[in-house]
Structure formats: structure tokens, C-alpha cells
Enzyme design. Structure first.
Site, short mmCIF file in Angstrom:
data_model
loop_
_atom_site.label_atom_id
_atom_site.label_comp_id
_atom_site.label_asym_id
_atom_site.label_seq_id
_atom_site.Cartn_x
_atom_site.Cartn_y
_atom_site.Cartn_z
N ASP A 1 0.87 -1.19 0.00
CA ASP A 1 0.00 0.00 0.00
C ASP A 1 0.89 1.23 0.00
O ASP A 1 2.12 1.11 -0.05
CB ASP A 1 -0.96 -0.03 1.21
CG ASP A 1 -2.30 0.59 0.81
OD1 ASP A 1 -2.31 1.76 0.41
OD2 ASP A 1 -3.33 -0.11 0.88
N HIS B 1 -2.48 3.31 -4.81
CA HIS B 1 -1.91 2.84 -3.54
C HIS B 1 -0.47 2.36 -3.75
O HIS B 1 -0.07 1.32 -3.23
CB HIS B 1 -2.76 1.70 -2.95
CG HIS B 1 -4.08 2.19 -2.41
ND1 HIS B 1 -4.20 2.83 -1.22
CD2 HIS B 1 -5.34 2.13 -2.93
CE1 HIS B 1 -5.47 3.16 -1.00
NE2 HIS B 1 -6.18 2.75 -2.04
N GLU C 1 -9.46 2.98 -5.67
CA GLU C 1 -9.02 4.32 -5.28
C GLU C 1 -7.75 4.77 -6.00
O GLU C 1 -6.84 5.32 -5.38
CB GLU C 1 -8.79 4.37 -3.76
CG GLU C 1 -10.05 4.04 -2.97
CD GLU C 1 -9.83 4.01 -1.46
OE1 GLU C 1 -10.70 4.47 -0.74
OE2 GLU C 1 -8.77 3.51 -1.01
N ASP D 1 -12.67 -2.45 10.65
CA ASP D 1 -11.95 -1.30 11.19
C ASP D 1 -12.94 -0.23 11.65
O ASP D 1 -12.54 0.77 12.23
CB ASP D 1 -10.97 -0.71 10.17
CG ASP D 1 -11.62 -0.39 8.83
OD1 ASP D 1 -12.61 -1.06 8.46
OD2 ASP D 1 -11.13 0.51 8.13
C1 ACM Z 1 -11.02 -0.30 0.01
O1 ACM Z 1 -11.57 -0.30 1.11
N1 ACM Z 1 -10.37 0.75 -0.44
C2 ACM Z 1 -11.07 -1.47 -0.85
#
Ligand code: ACM
Length: 555
Positions: free
Chosen positions: A203, A274, A338, A437
Site C-alpha cells: 500500500d 496505492h 481508489e 476497522d
Molecule cells: C477499500 O476499502 N479501499 C477497498
């Protein structure tokens, strides 16, 4: 006549005595009540039989030749869970616990098994070692100490999963957890009959897998100077360097450990976004070519691979070659979420490629969206040529979705529904049901800092991966469900456990049980016995959640 009367009285007396004797005998052998199993996930069918199988102090476990792995694991579980030593005998057919392969047992139910606790023995049979392993997990949960003996309520269990993809994801990009945490997680997953571990290994804030051809990915990309605390964009940092990565030897060990527990590991190598940690390691991977640092702040970053540069294409292929050599999974996750388009919009090479390939914007998509799908399709082809399939987050539906891709639906269910209608396989992991989370209690003040909304145990339990609006043929494309632990706010192993448990147990019932058989109250009644395992293993579960949800008598 007197004689006759006397004989009749005697006969009556005799039958009276017989009746009385029957009553005495029956009451002295009165059967104990059936003690219902508390197994999570709840098996499909349990037919109870009166009485208990009483295990010997040193039970003999006999097993078919191909089941030595399952037998060894059973022996280690019994030792760990109940301090019981067993004798292991391969190839025999008489013993106290018998593990058998039988191709006629639930052959069309992958992972299914039959467990019979009857007479003085327990038999687990299945058509595959995976099925036997699932039966072993059930056995661990139904052994109970009664009057100083280990016993099992007699029953015939016929069991199989509702979904083939029963997954859990851990983000290591944000915080590196280390091998012990992952091995423990695999054990917790196995206990709940989960069979896919999605390992998010790269990431913006960290690259966690050794790639021999590009050593800087871990020399540079696995370490950052500090970590943002409080909230995204708080601009407050802890000032402590953080980092770590898995060597290829570590990875092999973890993959092997998982395979023994019938868990497939699906690695995720994020692209095209990412990617900051990779770009910090090799600046030519980015669109500007400028040196950047491994970011210390969280949230979506603007850096993306320069997908128009042949060196980047080469890099992606080289990395994936090493990844597929390490992970035998038929599917590789290549991210896709993203990925900001801003840098591509101002990158001359990217715009030249857009032009060359005729990647035209339409009402729904920009030409940069099309560039992302172009890049994903190329990576898909690369992996397909090497016998692997791709999985991507639901953004891969924007533009033209790669033809054989499995879609992981995270921004709600809609992406998954759309993908199933397009005949793509789908994993449902919507952020409003299974993002672990997020807060797990509405009383946020009492919780460690977490992501925005609240997902309670009950909400997880009520998650239904298959949407009603899908036709039967489309429903078959929903392979299963997965929960994700993203770790921007979760730096320690204890905190990971806290966010996982007990929500993970609720997820297991979503993954395993037929929706019509689910019962939240039934789940709560059984959860207490699993909590005993958590206590025994010092799991840092959310203890204030369990009292809320588990009735007092089962605590
Ligand atoms: C994600 O939660 N960006 C897959």
C-alpha cells in the site's frame, strides 16, 4: 374354588411385582437429557442420540493414509485444548476417533463432512481432507468435560458450507504485524471454518513482501519515518519510525501453515494506485519521476504507477512472476481501488497512450478511467497466460471490466450485483456490514479510535451476501463473503484482535449457514462457549461487547 381364587391372586401379585420391578429398573437407567452442541458456525443438521461418548484418558486416533496432516492437527488441538495425549495409528479401522475418506460422503458439497458420535467412538468422514478438517474443527467445539471425563454428546452431524469463499482480509500495508500475528489469525480462521486469507501486502504506507529483483521495495518501501495519529489529515504524527516486511522464506512458511489448515492465501499486490511505497523505492515507477518518501499520513494518495511506461509494465510482470511462484492460489488480487486519475491527466506518456489506444471518454467514464481498465486487462492477460485469474476491488467495473475478473464488492453491494449480472464471479465485502476497522459499539467515546460508522456484531450477523434482486443464475456468481481489517488506526496485534473478535464469529455464520437457518439468538446462545476458547488463548476480544450479547448463563 378357593384354590382357583388363590392362584388368580398370586398371578395378579406376580404381574404387579413385574410392573414394580420395571419401574425401579427404568428409573435407575433414566437417560441424561440431551445437551445441545454449541458449535460456531452452526452445522446444517444435527440428529442427537441419547447419551455420551466417553473418551479414554489416552484416546487412539486412527486415520486413512491421506489424512496424516488432519490427524496430527487433531492431536495437537486435543493437547492444546484439553491437555489430552493421543495415540496415532495410520491405516487401522478400529479406534476411539476415526478419520476416514469416503468418496460417497457429500461429494457435491465441497468442504462437507459427516461426524458420528455413537457407541464408544467418534467417526469423521468426508470425501476430501478439507471436509475431514472441518469435522475436526466441529469435534474440538463439542468435547466437554463431564464428571472429570472428556465426553461428547452422541449425535449424527451432517454439515457443509453455504459459500465456497469464506474469507478474512488483513491490511499489512499500513502497519506491519509480523508472522506470529498472521499464524494466529489463520488458526482463528480455521476454528471458524474460514478458508481464504486475503493478504493485503502492499500500500502507500508500506511494501511488505520481499521481491528479489527489486530489493529497494523492502529496503526503502517497507519503512516510514512516522505515522499519522488521531484522524486522517490530522497532520499529527507519533514521531516513531515504523516498518517491516516478509522475506520470501517467511511467506513460504505462512503459505504452508495455511495450506495445512485448508486455507488458501490470496495475496494482494495493489495497482495502479496505492503505490507510493513502490514509487518511493523506484521513482521511475511514478508519473513525475520525482523522489518521494514513503508516506506517513493516511487517506488516498495521488501517486499512481505510470502505466504508460514500458519499464513499469516490465516491473509489474516481474513482481507478479515472483508472487505467483510463492502463492499457489489460482487467483491473485491486483487491487484496482481508489486509483486517482489526476496524475495521469497531466502525464504526457499516459495521454499519448490514451490517444494511441483510442481510450475515449463517454458519459459515464473519463479517458483515464479507460486507462485504468486498459492496465487491468493487460495484467489480467499476463496472469491468465500463467494459469492464474485476477480479483479486483469493484472500481474495476469502471470502464471495461477485465473479461475473467472476479469482482470484490466493497462500496456496498451494488458493484457486486452489477458484476453478477455481467456474469462475473463476486465476493461480497460491503463496507457497511463487514469492515472491521469501523466502530463495533455505538458508544464511540468508550472505543479506541476507529473509522466513521458503527458495525455491531448483530449487524454483521444480519449480513446477507446474496441480493434478492438477482436471478437464480446470477446468484450462483456470488462466491461468498469476506470481512476486512484495514489498519490505518490499528497498530498493534492486540488491537487487531480487539476489532476482529467477536465480530468474526458472526461473519462465520454468514459464510457457512443457509440464510434461512440463521438465528441471532441461537448464535448468542452458542457464542459463550467460543468465548471460553478466547479466554483460554488470552485473545484480546472486545470483552464489553460479549456481556451485551451473550446471555448470562453461557458466559
Ligand atoms: C477499500 O476499502 N479501499 C477497498
Amino acid at each position: 374354588l378357593l384354590k382357583l381364587i388363590l392362584i388368580l391372586i398370586l398371578m395378579k401379585l406376580k404381574s404387579l411385582i413385574v410392573v414394580l420391578l420395571c419401574i425401579v429398573v427404568c428409573s435407575s437407567c433414566e437417560q441424561p437429557p440431551i445437551e445441545a452442541y454449541a458449535v460456531l458456525p452452526q452445522p446444517q443438521e444435527i440428529n442427537y442420540i441419547q447419551g455420551f461418548v466417553k473418551l479414554k484418558d489416552k484416546p487412539m486416533v486412527v486415520y486413512a493414509n491421506e489424512l496424516s496432516n488432519e490427524a496430527l492437527l487433531l492431536a495437537s488441538y486435543l493437547k492444546n485444548d484439553f491437555a489430552v495425549e493421543v495415540t496415532l495409528e495410520e491405516g487401522k479401522d478400529k479406534g476411539d476417533v476415526i478419520l476416514l475418506l469416503d468418496s460417497t460422503v457429500l461429494p457435491d458439497k465441497k468442504g462437507g463432512y459427516v461426524l458420528e458420535a455413537a457407541g464408544s467412538r467418534i467417526t469423521i468422514k468426508a470425501s476430501t481432507p478439507e471436509g475431514v478438517f472441518n469435522g475436526v474443527q466441529t469435534l474440538r467445539q463439542i468435547i466437554k468435560e463431564r464428571e472429570g471425563r472428556l465426553t461428547v454428546q452422541k449425535a449424527l452431524v451432517t454439515d457443509y458450507p453455504a459459500f465456497s469463499w469464506r474469507a478474512f482480509m488483513l491490511d499489512e500495508g499500513r502497519y506491519f504485524k509480523g508472522k506470529e500475528v498472521v499464524l494466529n489469525l489463520l488458526d482463528r480462521m480455521a476454528e471458524l471454518k474460514m478458508n481464504v486469507f486475503h493478504w493485503h501486502l502492499t500500500d502507500d504506507q508500506g511494501w511488505r513482501i520481499e521481491i528479489k529483483k527489486y530489493p529497494k521495495l523492502t529496503e526503502v518501501g517497507a519503512f516510514r519515518d512516522s505515522s499519522e495519529i488521531n484522524h486522517f489529515h490530522s497532520n499529527v504524527f507519533d514521531g516513531k519510525p515504523h516498518g517491516g516486511f516478509y522475506t520470501q522464506d517467511d511467506i513460504k512458511e505462512v503459505v504452508d501453515y495455511a495450506a495445512k489448515r485448508h486455507i488458501m492465501i490470496v495475496p494482494e499486490i495493489e495497482m495502479p494506485g496505492h503505490a507510493s511505497a513502490a514509487i518511493a523505492s523506484y521513482p521511475w515507477l511514478g508519473t513525475t519521476g520525482k523522489q518521494i518518501k514513503v508516506p506517513c499520513n493516511f487517506g488516498v494518495h495521488y501517486n499512481a504507477y505510470n502505466v504508460a511506461d514500458p519499464r513499469v509494465i516490465q516491473f509489474q510482470g516481474d513482481v507478479l512472476e515472483e508472487v505467483i511462484a510463492l502463492f499457489p492460489s489460482p487467483v491473485i488480487h491486483i487491487g484496482g481501488d481508489e486509483a486517482p486519475r489526476t496524475r495521469w491527466a497531466v502525464c504526457p506518456k499516459c495521454q499519448a497512450l490514451v490517444k494511441k489506444e483510442g481510450l475515449k471518454a463517454d458519459k459515464k467514464h473519463t479517458s483515464e478511467d479507460r486507462l485504468q481498465s486498459y492496465c487491468m486487462k493487460r495484467v489480467e492477460q499476463f496472469l491468465n497466460e500463467r494459469g492464474r485469474q485476477i480479483i479486483g476491488w469493484d472500481e474495476i467495473l469502471e470502464g471495461d471490466v477485465a473479461p475473467n475478473a472476479t469482482v470484490m464488492s466493497w462500496r456496498g453491494m451494488q458493484g457486486g450485483i452489477e458484476a453478477a449480472k455481467l456474469k462475473h464471479d463476486v465476493i461480497m465485502t460491503p463496507n457497511d456490514y463487514v469492515y472491521f476497522d469501523y466502530y463495533q459499539s455505538a458508544d464511540k467515546e468508550q472505543e479506541p479510535m476507529a473509522m466513521g460508522s458503527c458495525i455491531t456484531v448483530e449487524k454483521v450477523y444480519n449480513f446477507e451476501p446474496v441480493a434478492d434482486e438477482l436471478a437464480d443464475e446470477e446468484k450462483k456468481h456470488i462466491l461468498g463473503a469476506q470481512a476486512n481489517v484495514w489498519t490505518e488506526y490499528i497498530g498493534t496485534p492486540e488491537h487487531v484482535e480487539y476489532m476482529m473478535v467477536p465480530r468474526m464469529a458472526a461473519l462465520a455464520e454468514v459464510q457457512w449457514m443457509m440464510p434461512e437457518k440463521k438465528s441471532y439468538q441461537g448464535f448468542l446462545n452458542r457464542l459463550g462457549s467460543l468465548a471460553e476458547f478466547y479466554k483460554r488463548d488470552n485473545v484480546n476480544y472486545a470483552k464489553h461487547i460479549l456481556p451485551e450479547v451473550v446471555p448470562a448463563q453461557t458466559k
